[in-house]
Scaffold this motif. Structure first.
Motif, PDB file in Angstrom:
ATOM      1  N   SER A  41      15.701  53.345  51.483  1.00  0.00           N
ATOM      2  CA  SER A  41      14.642  53.089  50.507  1.00  0.00           C
ATOM      3  C   SER A  41      14.975  53.767  49.182  1.00  0.00           C
ATOM      4  O   SER A  41      15.296  54.957  49.159  1.00  0.00           O
ATOM      5  CB  SER A  41      13.313  53.632  51.053  1.00  0.00           C
ATOM      6  N   TRP A  56      18.377  47.586  42.909  1.00  0.00           N
ATOM      7  CA  TRP A  56      18.782  46.579  43.889  1.00  0.00           C
ATOM      8  C   TRP A  56      20.294  46.416  43.921  1.00  0.00           C
ATOM      9  O   TRP A  56      20.893  46.266  44.983  1.00  0.00           O
ATOM     10  CB  TRP A  56      18.103  45.243  43.618  1.00  0.00           C
ATOM     11  N   LYS A  60      21.852  46.683  47.563  1.00  0.00           N
ATOM     12  CA  LYS A  60      21.933  45.372  48.220  1.00  0.00           C
ATOM     13  C   LYS A  60      22.895  45.287  49.401  1.00  0.00           C
ATOM     14  O   LYS A  60      22.752  44.412  50.238  1.00  0.00           O
ATOM     15  CB  LYS A  60      22.235  44.279  47.211  1.00  0.00           C
ATOM     16  N   PRO A  65      17.566  47.136  53.521  1.00  0.00           N
ATOM     17  CA  PRO A  65      17.196  47.675  52.206  1.00  0.00           C
ATOM     18  C   PRO A  65      15.691  47.668  51.971  1.00  0.00           C
ATOM     19  O   PRO A  65      14.965  46.821  52.492  1.00  0.00           O
ATOM     20  CB  PRO A  65      17.886  46.711  51.239  1.00  0.00           C
ATOM     21  N   ARG A  66      15.215  48.621  51.168  1.00  0.00           N
ATOM     22  CA  ARG A  66      13.814  48.650  50.757  1.00  0.00           C
ATOM     23  C   ARG A  66      13.729  49.230  49.353  1.00  0.00           C
ATOM     24  O   ARG A  66      14.283  50.287  49.072  1.00  0.00           O
ATOM     25  CB  ARG A  66      12.990  49.525  51.700  1.00  0.00           C
ATOM     26  N   LEU A  67      13.041  48.519  48.468  1.00  0.00           N
ATOM     27  CA  LEU A  67      12.731  49.063  47.146  1.00  0.00           C
ATOM     28  C   LEU A  67      11.318  49.619  47.194  1.00  0.00           C
ATOM     29  O   LEU A  67      10.424  49.005  47.776  1.00  0.00           O
ATOM     30  CB  LEU A  67      12.860  47.990  46.071  1.00  0.00           C
ATOM     31  N   CYS A 100      10.595  43.523  42.221  1.00  0.00           N
ATOM     32  CA  CYS A 100      11.298  44.029  43.403  1.00  0.00           C
ATOM     33  C   CYS A 100      11.307  42.992  44.527  1.00  0.00           C
ATOM     34  O   CYS A 100      12.324  42.800  45.192  1.00  0.00           O
ATOM     35  CB  CYS A 100      10.667  45.332  43.885  1.00  0.00           C
ATOM     36  N   CYS A 104      14.490  41.922  46.730  1.00  0.00           N
ATOM     37  CA  CYS A 104      14.648  42.628  48.005  1.00  0.00           C
ATOM     38  C   CYS A 104      13.663  42.103  49.045  1.00  0.00           C
ATOM     39  O   CYS A 104      12.504  41.851  48.716  1.00  0.00           O
ATOM     40  CB  CYS A 104      14.409  44.124  47.764  1.00  0.00           C
TER      41      CYS A 104
END
Length: 166
Positions: A41, A56, A60, A65-67, A100, A104
Motif C-alpha cells: 500500500s 502507481w 504497478k 497493489p493498493r493506493l 487512483c 489501481c
C-alpha cells in the motif's frame, strides 16, 4: 525487510508516500517487485495532482497493489492541513479516489481524524470515496478522543453505509 514480512504472513505492507523523488520511487518499486503474497500500500499526496500516477508507476509491479488516499475529515484538520472547507474536501476525495481507482484495482480511503469529525460529514466523505471507487475504508481515531462506546457507535454508522465486500 519486506520479504521477511511477507514470509511471516503480514497482510499489508504500507510504505511511506513518494515525496523524495527517485529515492522513494525506487524504494516502493523494489518492495513491490520483491513481495508476492502481501498487499503493498502506497499513500498518495492528496494535494499533488501528479501523485496518484507517480505512486502507481512505482507500485504497478506488485502482485497485490493498493493506493491509499488519506484525507482529514475533522473541521480543524480540513482547514489546517488542506485549507479547505467541507465541500472542497469532498471534491478532493472524489478527485483523488477517482484518479487512483482509474489506475489501481484496490483503493483505500482513510478518514483521518474521524473521531473529531461531524458524523454527517464523515458519512458524506465515505460515501464520496465509495462512489469514486474506494474498496477499503479505514476509520482511525488517531487522536484517541473517543471512548469505546462512542467509537463503536460511529463505526456502526459507517458500517451501515458500506456495501458488503468493502
Amino acid at each position: 525487510m519486506a520479504k521477511l514480512l511477507s514470509r511471516l504472513g503480514v497482510s499489508v505492507i504500507e510504505t511511506a508516500p513518494i515525496t523524495n523523488g527517485k529515492t522513494d520511487y525506487f524504494l516502493v518499486k523494489s518492495i513491490a517487485s520483491a513481495v508476492s503474497g502481501t498487499v503493498v500500500s502506497v499513500p498518495v499526496d492528496i494535494l499533488d495532482p501528479e501523485s496518484p500516477a507517480r505512486s502507481w508507476d512505482a507500485l504497478k509491479s506488485a502482485a497485490k497493489p493498493r493506493l491509499q488516499v488519506a484525507v482529514p475529515v475533522s473541521t480543524v484538520q480540513m482547514e489546517y492541513f488542506c485549507h479547505k472547507k467541507p465541500d472542497g474536501i469532498l471534491d478532493l476525495i472524489a478527485r483523488n479516489v477517482g484518479a487512483c481507482a482509474a489506475l489501481c484495482p484496490e483503493v483505500e480511503f482513510v478518514a483521518d481524524d474521524f473521531g473529531r469529525s461531524d458524523a454527517s460529514f464523515l458519512l458524506k466523505a465515505i460515501q464520496t470515496a465509495l462512489d469514486n471507487g474506494a474498496k477499503v475504508i479505514t476509520v482511525p481515531d488517531a487522536a484517541g478522543n473517543l471512548l469505546e462506546d462512542e467509537f463503536q457507535a460511529l463505526v456502526a454508522k459507517v458500517r451501515a453505509i458500506v456495501p458488503e465486500g468493502v
